[in-house]
Design a protein around this motif. Sequence first.
Motif, PDB file in Angstrom:
ATOM      1  N   GLY A  71     -10.679  -2.198   7.288  1.00 61.54           N
ATOM      2  CA  GLY A  71     -10.661  -1.119   8.262  1.00 61.54           C
ATOM      3  C   GLY A  71     -10.395   0.219   7.600  1.00 61.54           C
ATOM      4  N   ALA A  72     -10.394   1.246   8.423  1.00 65.68           N
ATOM      5  CA  ALA A  72     -10.130   2.599   7.926  1.00 65.68           C
ATOM      6  C   ALA A  72      -8.642   2.768   7.651  1.00 65.68           C
ATOM      7  CB  ALA A  72     -10.592   3.625   8.950  1.00 65.68           C
ATOM      8  N   ASN A  73      -8.337   3.605   6.689  1.00 64.81           N
ATOM      9  CA  ASN A  73      -6.958   3.973   6.374  1.00 64.81           C
ATOM     10  C   ASN A  73      -6.080   2.795   5.981  1.00 64.81           C
ATOM     11  OD1 ASN A  73      -7.570   6.699   6.951  1.00 64.81           O
ATOM     12  ND2 ASN A  73      -7.348   6.242   9.123  1.00 64.81           N
ATOM     13  N   ALA A  74      -6.640   1.859   5.247  1.00 64.76           N
ATOM     14  CA  ALA A  74      -5.859   0.737   4.747  1.00 64.76           C
ATOM     15  C   ALA A  74      -4.996   1.230   3.585  1.00 64.76           C
ATOM     16  CB  ALA A  74      -6.787  -0.379   4.294  1.00 64.76           C
ATOM     17  N   THR A  75      -3.679   1.132   3.719  1.00 64.92           N
ATOM     18  CA  THR A  75      -2.753   1.644   2.706  1.00 64.92           C
ATOM     19  C   THR A  75      -2.347   0.540   1.736  1.00 64.92           C
ATOM     20  OG1 THR A  75      -1.895   3.296   4.231  1.00 64.92           O
ATOM     21  CG2 THR A  75      -0.512   2.756   2.341  1.00 64.92           C
ATOM     22  N   THR A  76      -2.336   0.881   0.458  1.00 65.49           N
ATOM     23  CA  THR A  76      -1.955  -0.025  -0.609  1.00 65.49           C
ATOM     24  C   THR A  76      -0.914   0.667  -1.485  1.00 65.49           C
ATOM     25  OG1 THR A  76      -4.202  -0.919  -0.624  1.00 65.49           O
ATOM     26  CG2 THR A  76      -2.844  -1.358  -2.558  1.00 65.49           C
ATOM     27  N   VAL A  77       0.177  -0.031  -1.810  1.00 66.59           N
ATOM     28  CA  VAL A  77       1.177   0.482  -2.742  1.00 66.59           C
ATOM     29  C   VAL A  77       0.621   0.292  -4.149  1.00 66.59           C
ATOM     30  CG1 VAL A  77       3.538   0.211  -3.602  1.00 66.59           C
ATOM     31  CG2 VAL A  77       3.047  -0.080  -1.159  1.00 66.59           C
TER      32      VAL A  77
END
Length: 188
Positions: A71-77
Amino acid sequence: MKPVLTIMIATAFAALTVACGAGSSMPDASSTTTVRPPLQPAPLPTPTEPPAVDLSGTWTGNGVDSNINTGANATTVVTWTLTQSGASVSGTVKTQSLDPLGTTCHSCHRSRTGTLSGIVSGTTLTWNLLFPTDPANDPTPVCGAMLEGTAKDMTASSVSGIYAGEDACEGLIQSGTVTMAPAPQPGP
């Protein structure tokens, strides 16, 4: 014989439909995944000016991008552990999804270890990240990935840039932004 063939085709179609196609579930050992050939990044450019920043050390931050399954704006550290020699930068990259491991496609495809190679020209870093297939350290061992990125106007305390790439199983990774800062140093 026709009912057996129909059942087999329906079962295969169902497995393909749920195997991370909707981004809501994890594939299991019986699901079918199309794996493309190894991903190859573009060659790094030749620096046009001496590096103005030394990126040696550990950097931490976040990457945010879009993918058909995450999906959009998938955040990953993101954590980079880098060494720099002249304009050349290299090191290890670790990424970790914010989703608990095994709960979503994002939780596995974004929880991996790879390598960074890059070139610093002035205050611009151009980099390639490679996440090889790695059964020992990757929850998706058959799914290599590659990202290419650029960060402009870097400082000793901030690297912000853009990236795009591809996961061999999940497809294109687009509209990526990454923001990194030196990792906090442990106290005495």
